[in-house]
Design a protein around this motif. Structure first.
Motif, PDB file in Angstrom:
ATOM      1  N   CYS A 182      -0.258   3.540   5.887  1.00 56.68           N
ATOM      2  CA  CYS A 182      -0.635   3.033   4.566  1.00 56.68           C
ATOM      3  C   CYS A 182       0.062   3.840   3.481  1.00 56.68           C
ATOM      4  O   CYS A 182       0.037   5.058   3.484  1.00 56.68           O
ATOM      5  CB  CYS A 182      -2.144   3.090   4.383  1.00 56.68           C
ATOM      6  N   CYS A 196      -0.521   1.243  -1.657  1.00 59.39           N
ATOM      7  CA  CYS A 196      -0.093   0.322  -2.712  1.00 59.39           C
ATOM      8  C   CYS A 196      -1.214  -0.584  -3.197  1.00 59.39           C
ATOM      9  O   CYS A 196      -1.101  -1.250  -4.212  1.00 59.39           O
ATOM     10  CB  CYS A 196       1.073  -0.519  -2.220  1.00 59.39           C
ATOM     11  N   LYS A 197      -2.288  -0.672  -2.449  1.00 54.90           N
ATOM     12  CA  LYS A 197      -3.478  -1.476  -2.798  1.00 54.90           C
ATOM     13  C   LYS A 197      -3.248  -2.992  -2.790  1.00 54.90           C
ATOM     14  O   LYS A 197      -4.087  -3.745  -3.287  1.00 54.90           O
ATOM     15  CB  LYS A 197      -4.046  -1.072  -4.165  1.00 54.90           C
ATOM     16  N   CYS A 252      -3.446  -4.939  -0.338  1.00 55.85           N
ATOM     17  CA  CYS A 252      -4.511  -5.524   0.485  1.00 55.85           C
ATOM     18  C   CYS A 252      -5.779  -5.708  -0.323  1.00 55.85           C
ATOM     19  O   CYS A 252      -6.480  -6.703  -0.177  1.00 55.85           O
ATOM     20  CB  CYS A 252      -4.779  -4.632   1.689  1.00 55.85           C
ATOM     21  N   SER A 303      -5.922   2.946   1.653  1.00 52.70           N
ATOM     22  CA  SER A 303      -6.952   1.912   1.644  1.00 52.70           C
ATOM     23  C   SER A 303      -7.714   1.937   2.955  1.00 52.70           C
ATOM     24  O   SER A 303      -7.150   2.245   4.009  1.00 52.70           O
ATOM     25  CB  SER A 303      -6.299   0.544   1.458  1.00 52.70           C
ATOM     26  N   CYS A 361       0.180  -6.794   3.578  1.00 46.77           N
ATOM     27  CA  CYS A 361       0.543  -5.379   3.590  1.00 46.77           C
ATOM     28  C   CYS A 361       2.047  -5.194   3.794  1.00 46.77           C
ATOM     29  O   CYS A 361       2.607  -5.666   4.773  1.00 46.77           O
ATOM     30  CB  CYS A 361      -0.218  -4.670   4.703  1.00 46.77           C
TER      31      CYS A 361
HETATM   32  S1  SF4 Z   1      -1.394  -3.162   1.581  1.00 49.73           S
HETATM   33 FE1  SF4 Z   1      -3.175  -1.889   1.801  1.00 49.73          FE
HETATM   34  S2  SF4 Z   1      -2.978  -1.100   3.877  1.00 49.73           S
HETATM   35 FE2  SF4 Z   1      -0.998  -1.877   3.327  1.00 49.73          FE
HETATM   36  S3  SF4 Z   1       0.055  -0.116   2.524  1.00 49.73           S
HETATM   37 FE3  SF4 Z   1      -0.830  -1.183   0.776  1.00 49.73          FE
HETATM   38  S4  SF4 Z   1      -2.771  -0.141   0.478  1.00 49.73           S
HETATM   39 FE4  SF4 Z   1      -2.094   0.411   2.522  1.00 49.73          FE
END
Ligand code: SF4
Ligand SMILES: Cc1cc2nc3c(=O)[nH]c(=O)nc-3n(C[C@H](O)[C@H](O)[C@H](O)COP(=O)(O)OP(=O)(O)OC[C@H]3O[C@@H](n4cnc5c(N)ncnc54)[C@H](O)[C@@H]3O)c2cc1C
Ligand code: SF4
Ligand code: SF4
Ligand code: FES
Lengths: 141, 562, 426
Positions: B497, B500-501, B503, B521, B538
């Motif tokens: 992870c 990046c948020k 998700c 996350s 993701c």
């Molecule tokens: S999408 Fe969610 S799980 Fe994937 S890298 Fe970004 S914060 Fe992490």
């Protein structure tokens, strides 16, 4: 007919609507070309763009993603995310030298057996017209 | 341990066998890596078939089971149960649908056979990457927080409180009872409100399993279904109160549309124009009188005030406007009453009769448009247009005007939406999880809505929703029983992870939180419902959907292309 | 349970949406549920609809997962083709006698392949399809119906009705699922509480001859039109006139039977608006006129739906004194406006929105359950303002349209409410 092009199409079907619609087509014994291999996913929003891209790179002649009608997604808005990702994917395909029509997003509900048949038949015809995946040919050359 | 995959193809009587060369399917898979046995059976879902499968699992010491038969919608659970009984983790099983989506839809037997081979191989390829999944059990607190002490909140509290379930009822004003305590009588039976409501309020106050806080607001709600931590604060105190609950019920009720926003009704400028609530109060507290101390001789009741502005019908205004005619006739038998309405909305079994009986008492119902209230020389009049080929303007002189303003969501709705992290619709009411099948749930598990907080409705409908909330909570949050969340959920790998948020932004159930310390996350396994949207979104491959992992689905894709 | 002196199990009567939701919720709490359904399938009226207002969600997508869940639920014992005959005892300790009619097809052995339909020599109008389609004497009401196991209709089967030695269906079945020796059963159940969710039927429009139903060929009821639009229905979802052509102009008439019944059925305006969506979806150029008296579209999201439908260019006509008659090849809808002007409108198809009314067997059931009916025939709640799912008889609850006309959302809310009442008191 020997030698005729039989396309290979990957079909991602969401569990709640489209997979059920495909099953209903089966229960109603509606006939359609065998070209689409269905893969069950929980939601059309689960379909990872990387998976779609990989499918094309590995030679898929077409990719179908089928989900619940807008507003009907079992998980509220998964199909909206699917739609958004789609727009981007289509652009990526063009840069790869692939016709964007090879990727299709369709809404098929659980009661739409006939519609599933129609989607599969039409899409197969379309891909037949487009011919084999040009990227695949390039890689095999 | 080396994998031992068993593959079983069902003939389904003639249903599969007639259109698929089953032996060729068996041939195609028996050589595959890990496959130790491949057999056919007449009818795997029959008692005999299940016994056969169990024996095979044991005899061959199978570690994975692949069945090619009908749709997983039909018999996935059947075969998962077989696995469990045979001591095999049910997630080490995969069902290839060679009936509904193959034998029954492909005309040509050759083609159907090839397709069946593809599906069965896909299942074998995929199952190598399956991992056993286990049901989890999570401790939960059965207590409940109810926000809002109106009729819905009271009803929910009374149903929920018991010796092993405590209810915290938080009311922002100084007393419980809500708006209904302002009403003298209720439509359609004109029953007095006070007796029953007073009794219910007393029941709440006397109930030792209900702790009622008045003059209190909810400051903070953290946690999730089964494990919320709540902070509340009384207006008069500086200390906060903290307690733990398993579920939250929002019954914050309604506000009335402010008619000063529409100057044409004269509210606030003309002396004897009242809102419905003011009229209720006047009637409950004493006599129906004009500002000059005389009883009115003629009254105009205007429906749908603010309907156009709000964009919805408030459902109860027609009915309470009819009730007002009853109030008036009871007290001032000679009064002239004119009701100005656009569409009469009296849905349900007894309401039209209530309307007809009231009309028979000599109440005028006028379908009117472009209504305006004016005054000249001390005489108020209601001016309006009626429907006809040529628009015609008419007017009626009245000494009192009562406005029926639209029902709005309660003033603090946005604050509460933020505190609880639930959605408000365009109209301002809280959004239910599902318009039809989840009218009192929200997309945040463990948070429920009832009464006018969910949308405009009557007292009986509000009570029904409060009882429905009780039904939802009593059936899922049981003292002494642990929660059993969905198994096929997503998980996020700490290592991959990138924080990046993405998700978090796509999860429909607010099931992912950000760990500020680790900067990653994290999926909450009680809230996640396993849609897999996060794993598709993701960018780093950290989020992974159990049982539908990239690897597993990829295998299916590759077999489709073979 | 014996020690407690009461029985915590629950009987639910009627497997429509209200009954299904109540059963699932009770089961989740760990209760044993007996679900008694009169017909051979579950789902009630909702499964007739292709889409449901106001978000126009596909009804099958919405209900099928619930039906599947119910069929696989170990706490729920579903008794189809069954009716409650007597009830004795009181809250906490009811003794219920159920008559379970034979299906003549084994629920375990049948795999739902439908091979037995074709050979059956009897062809009949399919009631589920409102007579617009046909079925055999061994049948499921429509593709996708659940449980997907046919039943033999003994009223029409040659073997049962006429004593002939027909066994064509049995011969066609490879699974030994058809069993002519099955017998009707009397089952005794012990439960603590009862939830009644037996739903509604619609007003018979032949009682209002002015609308031409039954006399003019292209006048349809709402249910008929629902099935015509259904993709699993008799026309595969195509909207067609009796002559096979698609209509160019359609009139939808609200409030059919409202005067006769004396109440507003709550949902007719909304589903009539839904029909605009159906029609425009299949026939974008069709002309639609809605004849209504008052628009009843209560609640937070319904007016928005109305406005959206209005944008399609539909002609909304407030009127009464409606009469439908034949004229030339088509029909004419005569109507009076509020100011008394009379007009006529030529159309090819008429759809009627008949009132929702109690099922014909409601009086019987009311006797068996010992709960009262109100003047309109719906079951009466204990207290109309404060307790609308309780009945005067303790331990017997009502939910859904059996209590009065309402939409799905309110039916489901009531069924959850009935569960709330049961779980908090028993
Ligand atoms: S999408 Fe969610 S799980 Fe994937 S890298 Fe970004 S914060 Fe992490
Ligand atoms: C044409 C039309 C369109 C509609 N469209 C919509 C829409 O789009 N959206 C919406 O929200 N609402 C709609 N409605 C309303 C909706 O149909 C009802 O709200 C809903 O069906 C009520 O569910 P129920 O479970 O109460 O009753 P039902 O669906 O009637 O179910 C009752 C069940 O009980 C069984 N039963 C009956 N008697 C007995 C007995 N004695 N013993 C055992 N079982 C018995 C029946 O066989 C049935 O299975 C529409 C109504 C109509 C008429
Ligand atoms: S799988 Fe769906 S519900 Fe679960 S965390 Fe991911 S997005 Fe949220
Ligand atoms: S009874 Fe037999 S033939 Fe008929 S559907 Fe069931 S299994 Fe098929
Ligand atoms: S569940 Fe079908 S698209 Fe989301």
């Amino acid at each position: 007919m020997k030698g005729e092009f039989t396309p290979k199409i990957v079909g991602f079907l969401c569990n709640w609507c489209s997979y059920a619609g495909a099953d209903l087509a089966g229960t109603s014994k509606l006939k359609m070309p065998p070209s689409v291999s269905s893969i069950r996913v929980m939601c059309s929003g689960r379909v990872d763009p990387v998976l779609v891209a990989t499918a094309f790179l590995r030679g898929a002649d077409g990719v179908l993603v089928a989900g619940c009608h807008p507003g009907d997604c079992h998980y509220e808005k998964g199909n909206y995310y699917a739609r958004r990702r789609f727009a981007i994917l289509k652009k990526v395909m063009e840069t790869l030298g692939l016709e964007s029509e090879r990727l299709r997003l369709s809404w098929v509900s659980a009661s739409e057996g006939p519609r599933f048949q129609e989607v599969i038949t039409e899409f197969t015809e379309k891909i037949k017209k487009l011919g084999p995946n040009p990227v695949k040919e390039k890689t095999s050359l | 341990m080396e994998e031992k995959i068993g593959v079983y193809v069902c003939e389904c009587g003639p249903n599969i066998a007639d259109n698929v060369h089953i032996d060729r399917v068996l041939d195609a898979v028996s050589g595959l890596e890990g496959v130790v046995v491949a057999k056919r059976h007449k009818l795997l879902c029959s008692e005999d078939g299940k016994k056969f499968l169990k024996q095979n699992i044991e005899e061959h010491g199978l570690t994975h089971l692949v069945i090619a038969a009908c749709s997983p919608k039909l018999h996935e659970l059947t075969f998962m149960n077989v696995c469990e009984e045979a001591g095999l983790n049910p997630y080490l099983f995969q069902l290839a649908n060679i009936r509904e989506q193959c034998a029954w839809i492909v005309e040509d037997k050759e083609e159907a056979t090839e397709k069946a081979i593809r599906y069965t191989r896909a299942a074998v390829s995929r199952i190598r990457y399956h991992t056993p999944l286990e049901k989890k059990e999570i401790e939960s607190n059965p207590d409940v927080l109810v926000i809002g002490g109106g009729i819905a909140g009271i009803e929910a509290s009374l149903l929920l409180a018991s010796k092993d379930r405590k209810v915290y009822l938080v009311e922002k004003t100084s007393s419980i009872g809500g708006m209904a305590k302002e009403f003298k009588q209720l439509f359609p039976k004109m029953e007095p409100t006070s007796n029953i409501l007073e009794q219910k309020v007393q029941d709440v106050l006397k109930n030792e399993n209900i702790e009622a806080f008045t003059d209190t607001k909810v400051e903070e709600v953290l946690g999730f279904f089964g494990n919320f931590v709540v902070k509340v604060k009384k207006k008069t105190e500086t200390e906060e109160n903290e307690f733990k609950v398993g579920a939250v019920v929002v019954t914050t009720g309604l506000n009335l549309f402010d008619p000063t926003k529409l100057s044409r009704y004269g509210y606030g400028t003309l002396s004897d124009v009242y809102t419905a609530l003011e009229f209720e109060r006047m009637n409950t507290k004493g006599k129906i009188l004009l500002k000059n101390g005389n009883p009115p001789k003629s009254v105009g009741i205007i429906h749908c005030v603010g309907r156009e502005e709000k964009g919805y019908c408030s459902r109860v205004c027609c009915l309470y406007s009819i009730k007002f005619a009853r109030y008036l006739k009871a007290e001032i038998p000679v009064v002239n009453i004119s009701q100005f309405y656009s569409d009469l909305c009296v849905p349900g079994k007894s309401y039209q009769r209530f309307y007809e009986e009231t009309k028979e008492e000599g109440v005028d119902f006028i379908r009117a448009q472009d209504i305006e209230v004016t005054e000249s020389n001390g005489q108020m009049s209601v001016n309006y247009k009626i429907e006809s080929r040529k628009p015609k303007t008419e007017h009626r002189n009245v000494d009192m005007v009562i406005l029926a303003p639209a029902i709005e969501s309660s003033g603090d709705s946005s604050e509460i939406a933020e505190t609880l992290n639930i959605h408000q619709g365009d109209e301002g009411f809280f959004t239910e999880e599902h318009e039809k099948l989840g009218p009192v749930s929200t997309s945040l598990e463990g948070v429920f809505i009832a009464g006018c907080a969910q949308g405009p409705k009557s007292i009986p409908d509000s009570i029904v929703q409060a009882e429905a909330v009780a039904g939802r909570i009593l059936s899922s949050l049981i003292p002494g029983r642990k929660l059993e969340p969905e198994v096929k959920i997503s998980e996020i790998s700490d290592a991959f992870c990138i924080g990046c948020k993405t998700c978090i932004s796509v999860c429909p159930y607010s099931a992912i939180v950000f760990d500020e310390i680790k900067r990653i996350s994290v999926v909450n396994e009680v809230l996640c419902r396993g849609c897999g949207n996060c794993s598709a979104a993701c960018p780093s491959g950290a989020a992974s959907h159990k049982h539908f992992t990239f690897r597993q689905v990829y295998q299916e894709v590759m077999e489709a292309l073979r | 349970m014996e020690e407690k002196g009461y029985n915590a199990d629950v009987l639910v009567i009627g497997a429509g949406i209200a009954g299904i939701e109540a059963s699932l919720l009770l089961s989740r709490s760990g209760r044993k549920v007996y679900l008694v359904e009169k017909t051979s399938y579950i789902g009630g009226n909702v499964i007739k609809y292709e889409e449901v207002f106001s978000n126009m969600e596909c009804a099958t997508c919405m209900v099928a997962p619930k039906q599947q869940e119910l069929l696989q639920d170990k706490n729920i014992e579903l008794l189809t083709l069954s009716e409650v005959e007597t009830i004795q005892g009181s809250f906490g300790n009811f003794v219920v006698k159920v008559k379970k009619r034979a299906r003549y097809v084994d629920l375990q052995n049948c795999i739902g392949c439908s091979a037995c339909f074709e050979p059956c020599p009897v062809s009949l109008k399919n009631e589920f399809e409102q007579g617009l389609g046909e079925r055999k004497a061994i049948y499921v009401p429509c593709p996708g119906a659940l449980p997907n196991v046919p039943a033999i209709d003994t009223e029409n089967c040659l073997r049962f009705k006429k004593g002939e030695d027909c066994q064509l269906c049995k011969e066609a079945c490879m699974f030994e699922a058809i069993d002519f020796t099955q017998k009707d059963e009397e089952i005794e159940l012990k439960v603590g509480a009862i939830i009644v969710t037996t739903g509604f039927t619609t007003f018979d429009p032949t009682k209002t001859p002015q609308f031409g139903y039954g006399k003019l060929s292209d006048v349809y009821t709402a249910f008929e039109f629902e099935r015509m639009y259904a993709s699993n229905g008799p026309t595969g979802g195509n909207i067609v006139l009796k002559n096979g052509e698609s209509p160019k102009s359609v009139a939808i008439i609200h409030c059919v039977g409202r005067k006769e019944k004396g109440y507003c059925s709550t949902v007719c305006c909304m589903y009539s608006l839904k029909f605009i969506h159906y029609l425009k979806h299949k026939l974008p150029d069709v002309k639609i006129s809605e004849f209504y008296s008052d628009l009843c579209i209560p609640g937070k999201s319904y007016q928005k739906f109305y406005e959206k439908m209005k944008e399609t260019g539909v002609n909304l006509i407030r009127s009464d004194g409606i009469e439908v008659s034949e004229e030339g090849k088509g029909m004419v809808v005569k109507h009076k406006s509020g100011t008394g002007e009379e007009n006529g409108l030529a159309v090819d198809m008429v759809i009627l929105a008949p009132a929702i009314e109690p099922r014909p067997d409601a009086p019987e059931l009311s006797k068996v359950l010992d709960i009262p009916q109100d003047t309109d025939g719906f079951f009466t709640e204990e207290h109309s303002e404060f307790a609308s799912v309780c009945t005067p008889k303790q331990g017997v609850f009502i939910a859904g349209c059996v209590q009065g006309p309402k939409d799905i959302q309110d039916s489901v809310a009531q069924s959850e409410a009935a569960v709330g009442k049961v779980l908090s008191t028993l």
